[in-house]
Design a protein around this motif. Structure first.
Motif, PDB file in Angstrom:
ATOM      1  N   VAL A   1      50.973  45.126  76.663  1.00  0.00           N
ATOM      2  CA  VAL A   1      49.709  44.406  76.654  1.00  0.00           C
ATOM      3  C   VAL A   1      49.996  42.916  76.509  1.00  0.00           C
ATOM      4  CG1 VAL A   1      47.530  44.037  75.436  1.00  0.00           C
ATOM      5  CG2 VAL A   1      48.481  46.340  75.603  1.00  0.00           C
ATOM      6  N   CYS A   2      49.333  42.071  77.290  1.00  0.00           N
ATOM      7  CA  CYS A   2      49.442  40.626  77.098  1.00  0.00           C
ATOM      8  C   CYS A   2      48.133  39.970  77.516  1.00  0.00           C
ATOM      9  CB  CYS A   2      50.627  40.032  77.853  1.00  0.00           C
ATOM     10  SG  CYS A   2      50.300  39.623  79.573  1.00  0.00           S
ATOM     11  N   VAL A   3      48.002  38.699  77.188  1.00  0.00           N
ATOM     12  CA  VAL A   3      46.800  37.941  77.555  1.00  0.00           C
ATOM     13  C   VAL A   3      47.194  36.833  78.517  1.00  0.00           C
ATOM     14  CG1 VAL A   3      45.549  38.435  75.433  1.00  0.00           C
ATOM     15  CG2 VAL A   3      47.087  36.469  75.511  1.00  0.00           C
ATOM     16  N   ALA A   4      46.196  36.345  79.256  1.00  0.00           N
ATOM     17  CA  ALA A   4      46.439  35.265  80.217  1.00  0.00           C
ATOM     18  C   ALA A   4      45.145  34.491  80.403  1.00  0.00           C
ATOM     19  CB  ALA A   4      46.926  35.830  81.556  1.00  0.00           C
ATOM     20  N   GLY A   5      45.231  33.341  81.065  1.00  0.00           N
ATOM     21  CA  GLY A   5      44.054  32.530  81.336  1.00  0.00           C
ATOM     22  C   GLY A   5      43.418  32.023  80.058  1.00  0.00           C
TER      23      GLY A   5
ATOM     24  N   ILE B   1      58.534  46.579  81.651  1.00  0.00           N
ATOM     25  CA  ILE B   1      57.223  45.927  81.613  1.00  0.00           C
ATOM     26  C   ILE B   1      57.133  45.023  80.381  1.00  0.00           C
ATOM     27  CG2 ILE B   1      54.744  46.317  81.312  1.00  0.00           C
ATOM     28  CD1 ILE B   1      55.108  48.891  82.953  1.00  0.00           C
ATOM     29  N   LYS B   2      57.586  45.527  79.249  1.00  0.00           N
ATOM     30  CA  LYS B   2      57.553  44.744  78.014  1.00  0.00           C
ATOM     31  C   LYS B   2      58.359  43.455  78.162  1.00  0.00           C
ATOM     32  CE  LYS B   2      58.626  45.198  73.068  1.00  0.00           C
ATOM     33  NZ  LYS B   2      59.692  44.186  72.977  1.00  0.00           N
ATOM     34  N   ARG B   3      59.547  43.551  78.732  1.00  0.00           N
ATOM     35  CA  ARG B   3      60.384  42.360  78.916  1.00  0.00           C
ATOM     36  C   ARG B   3      59.755  41.405  79.937  1.00  0.00           C
ATOM     37  NH1 ARG B   3      64.279  46.416  78.440  1.00  0.00           N
ATOM     38  NH2 ARG B   3      64.497  46.630  80.707  1.00  0.00           N
ATOM     39  N   GLY B   4      59.118  41.966  80.974  1.00  0.00           N
ATOM     40  CA  GLY B   4      58.467  41.120  81.970  1.00  0.00           C
ATOM     41  C   GLY B   4      57.321  40.322  81.380  1.00  0.00           C
ATOM     42  N   LEU B   5      56.526  40.970  80.516  1.00  0.00           N
ATOM     43  CA  LEU B   5      55.410  40.267  79.885  1.00  0.00           C
ATOM     44  C   LEU B   5      55.910  39.236  78.877  1.00  0.00           C
ATOM     45  CD1 LEU B   5      52.871  43.195  79.378  1.00  0.00           C
ATOM     46  CD2 LEU B   5      53.098  41.610  81.292  1.00  0.00           C
ATOM     47  N   GLU B   6      56.970  39.568  78.170  1.00  0.00           N
ATOM     48  CA  GLU B   6      57.559  38.598  77.240  1.00  0.00           C
ATOM     49  C   GLU B   6      58.106  37.388  77.996  1.00  0.00           C
ATOM     50  OE1 GLU B   6      60.420  41.019  75.276  1.00  0.00           O
ATOM     51  OE2 GLU B   6      59.005  41.739  73.736  1.00  0.00           O
ATOM     52  N   LYS B   7      58.668  37.632  79.170  1.00  0.00           N
ATOM     53  CA  LYS B   7      59.152  36.536  80.011  1.00  0.00           C
ATOM     54  C   LYS B   7      57.993  35.635  80.434  1.00  0.00           C
ATOM     55  CE  LYS B   7      61.476  35.688  84.455  1.00  0.00           C
ATOM     56  NZ  LYS B   7      62.092  36.336  85.641  1.00  0.00           N
ATOM     57  N   PHE B   8      56.869  36.248  80.803  1.00  0.00           N
ATOM     58  CA  PHE B   8      55.689  35.477  81.191  1.00  0.00           C
ATOM     59  C   PHE B   8      55.208  34.599  80.037  1.00  0.00           C
ATOM     60  CE2 PHE B   8      51.005  35.490  80.738  1.00  0.00           C
ATOM     61  CZ  PHE B   8      50.699  34.591  81.754  1.00  0.00           C
ATOM     62  N   ILE B   9      55.065  35.185  78.852  1.00  0.00           N
ATOM     63  CA  ILE B   9      54.583  34.424  77.700  1.00  0.00           C
ATOM     64  C   ILE B   9      55.556  33.305  77.349  1.00  0.00           C
ATOM     65  CG2 ILE B   9      54.105  34.537  75.224  1.00  0.00           C
ATOM     66  CD1 ILE B   9      51.866  35.649  76.942  1.00  0.00           C
ATOM     67  N   LYS B  10      56.845  33.578  77.414  1.00  0.00           N
ATOM     68  CA  LYS B  10      57.848  32.557  77.094  1.00  0.00           C
ATOM     69  C   LYS B  10      57.744  31.370  78.050  1.00  0.00           C
ATOM     70  CE  LYS B  10      62.822  31.877  76.466  1.00  0.00           C
ATOM     71  NZ  LYS B  10      64.165  32.535  76.515  1.00  0.00           N
ATOM     72  N   GLU B  11      57.504  31.674  79.324  1.00  0.00           N
ATOM     73  CA  GLU B  11      57.411  30.606  80.317  1.00  0.00           C
ATOM     74  C   GLU B  11      56.118  29.814  80.184  1.00  0.00           C
ATOM     75  OE1 GLU B  11      57.538  29.981  85.192  1.00  0.00           O
ATOM     76  OE2 GLU B  11      58.359  31.810  84.269  1.00  0.00           O
ATOM     77  N   ARG B  12      55.030  30.461  79.737  1.00  0.00           N
ATOM     78  CA  ARG B  12      53.719  29.824  79.747  1.00  0.00           C
ATOM     79  C   ARG B  12      53.299  29.202  78.423  1.00  0.00           C
ATOM     80  NH1 ARG B  12      52.143  27.730  83.677  1.00  0.00           N
ATOM     81  NH2 ARG B  12      49.941  27.977  83.157  1.00  0.00           N
ATOM     82  N   LYS B  13      53.918  29.589  77.320  1.00  0.00           N
ATOM     83  CA  LYS B  13      53.373  29.154  76.035  1.00  0.00           C
ATOM     84  C   LYS B  13      53.494  27.652  75.807  1.00  0.00           C
ATOM     85  CE  LYS B  13      57.505  30.420  73.330  1.00  0.00           C
ATOM     86  NZ  LYS B  13      57.995  31.286  72.231  1.00  0.00           N
TER      87      LYS B  13
ATOM     88  N   GLY C   1      45.671  43.880  80.290  1.00  0.00           N
ATOM     89  CA  GLY C   1      45.446  42.535  79.772  1.00  0.00           C
ATOM     90  C   GLY C   1      44.067  42.463  79.136  1.00  0.00           C
ATOM     91  N   LEU C   2      43.990  41.939  77.921  1.00  0.00           N
ATOM     92  CA  LEU C   2      42.734  41.886  77.189  1.00  0.00           C
ATOM     93  C   LEU C   2      42.363  40.447  76.847  1.00  0.00           C
ATOM     94  CD1 LEU C   2      43.109  44.835  74.671  1.00  0.00           C
ATOM     95  CD2 LEU C   2      41.580  44.723  76.611  1.00  0.00           C
ATOM     96  N   ALA C   3      41.069  40.170  76.788  1.00  0.00           N
ATOM     97  CA  ALA C   3      40.602  38.836  76.425  1.00  0.00           C
ATOM     98  C   ALA C   3      40.541  38.691  74.908  1.00  0.00           C
ATOM     99  CB  ALA C   3      39.221  38.592  77.024  1.00  0.00           C
ATOM    100  N   ASN C   4      40.934  37.525  74.396  1.00  0.00           N
ATOM    101  CA  ASN C   4      40.857  37.208  72.980  1.00  0.00           C
ATOM    102  C   ASN C   4      39.575  36.443  72.674  1.00  0.00           C
ATOM    103  OD1 ASN C   4      43.245  38.330  72.243  1.00  0.00           O
ATOM    104  ND2 ASN C   4      44.305  36.433  71.830  1.00  0.00           N
ATOM    105  N   PRO C   5      39.040  36.576  71.433  1.00  0.00           N
ATOM    106  CA  PRO C   5      37.964  35.663  71.037  1.00  0.00           C
ATOM    107  C   PRO C   5      38.529  34.257  70.903  1.00  0.00           C
ATOM    108  CG  PRO C   5      38.720  36.970  69.168  1.00  0.00           C
ATOM    109  CD  PRO C   5      39.390  37.539  70.379  1.00  0.00           C
TER     110      PRO C   5
END
Length: 391
Positions: free
Chosen positions: A272-276, A327-339, A155-159
């Motif tokens: 790779v995905c971002v959070a927080g 892992i890719k599908r799990g992260l996509e699931k997270f983003i779909k739920e949180r966006k 997981g990486l931080a965005n500007p």
């Protein structure tokens, strides 16, 4: 030197430590890379609404934090131009997902509590990421000290973009401060401020202004700037700022990510995905930045554990390809739920802050005469959310 880790999290912030703890509760190890030499506690305190306490309960640290911080039973919104009370709202009672528990939590205490629950060696300080390379289905994380970490997930931080500016402080009293257990908010003349007790001897406060205000970086000048612009507020509130030591005052631009970028931006790519704050940085007008980061940590830990715990470990290429896909599908699931949750929080915080801080005559009339009760209710409505348990 090269090491191998299933999960690498960049940044020992609230979302990073919360995700690491969530994975630990589910039986998975992670490595948290932090560029600084210790926990980053800038900001002093956070308002933890009841959605945050749901997440803290899931992570198993709710009771430890609850014992150290006062229960806040309501808020009072007042005009700093006229001194009149515009609306009051109680935090008592129940919402859709249970009791409306609200407390102001010291940031240092929150981060230290998260870190203390992690296995020794989970956080690696002074570990600045210099570059990232591909290695088949894995990532090679190159650190500034020359070491390399090979990982399945990262997981990486965005500007982030800057919005308005904020001055924040923490007043510490030797004796009980006698401040009411309420969140006092004031707005008018183009400024917005808030005061909320953390415990019997500590009060957290903030003061926001438009980004073109000339805010001094020297603590004594920042303190005087706040005192000069507080407006028509009770003397007890003025004394909070007056009693704040200079080393307990900071200023910073407010982070913002435009809501449409939360929904349609590239928040997840491969493993790779971002959070927080990297996913949904927002202005602090709802007090939901830290709360939503805790929501993220619980939900991300569940999505990632579901991917990593499924199947039997193997070193053959077919298994690596299958695991990468999970892992890719799990992260996509997270983003779909949180966006959409992120979209709602970012947009509402932005509109709330601009409305309360506006100094235009028409907006001032609408806000003070018609909108104040509705704006106060937004704080409760946006906190009525349950991220679920770590099952």
């Amino acid at each position: 030197m090269e090491t191998v880790e299933d999960v690498v999290i960049v940044g020992a912030g609230i979302a990073g430590l919360g995700t690491a703890l969530g994975l630990h509760r589910l039986g998975l190890r992670s490595l948290v890379l932090e560029s600084s030499d210790g926990l980053r506690v800038t900001g002093f305190a956070l308002t933890m609404w009841y959605n945050a306490w749901k997440a803290l309960h899931a992570l198993g640290i709710g009771d430890a934090l609850r014992r150290k911080h006062l229960l806040v039973d309501g808020s009072v919104l007042s005009s700093s131009a006229t001194g009149s009370t515009l609306s009051q709202i109680s935090y008592q009672g129940k919402g859709k997902y249970g009791n409306r528990e609200t407390r102001c939590v010291k940031r240092r205490v929150l981060l230290e509590t998260l870190a203390e629950e992690l296995p020794q060696g989970t956080i690696r300080f002074c570990s600045k990421v210099s570059s990232i390379a591909e290695d088949g289905y894995l990532k090679l994380v190159h650190l500034a000290d020359g070491s390399i970490v090979k990982t399945k997930w990262l997981g990486l931080a965005n500007p982030v973009l800057s919005g308005r500016s904020s001055i924040r402080g923490m007043a510490e009293y030797r004796n009980p401060h006698g401040f009411p257990p309420k969140f006092l908010q004031f707005f008018g003349n183009g400024f917005r401020s808030g005061f909320i007790p953390c415990d019997g001897n500590t009060i957290y406060w903030f003061f926001t202004c438009t980004s073109n205000e000339d805010i001094e970086r020297e603590a004594s000048k920042m303190k005087q700037f706040v005192l000069d612009n507080l407006g028509n507020v009770p003397q007890q509130v003025v004394e909070v700022v007056e009693k704040t030591d200079l080393h307990n005052i900071i200023s910073s631009p407010l982070a913002l990510r435009w809501p449409w970028n939360v929904v349609w931006g590239e928040n997840c790519k491969g493993n790779v995905c971002v959070a927080g704050d990297a996913l949904h940085p927002m202005t602090p007008d709802l007090g939901q930045g830290g709360c939503s980061a805790l929501e993220d940590s619980v939900i991300l830990a569940k999505c990632l554990a579901e991917a990593l715990l499924k199947g039997t470990q193997s070193i053959n290429c077919k298994y690596e390809e299958d695991e990468y896909g999970r892992i890719k599908r799990g992260l996509e699931k997270f983003i779909k739920e949180r966006k959409w949750r992120g979209f709602s929080l970012v947009a509402t915080a932005y509109v709330l802050g601009m409305t309360q801080q506006s100094n235009g005559a028409v907006m001032k009339f609408l806000r003070d005469k018609l909108l104040s009760p509705y704006l106060a209710g937004l704080l409760l409505n946006m906190a009525d959310y349950d991220c679920g348990n770590l099952n």
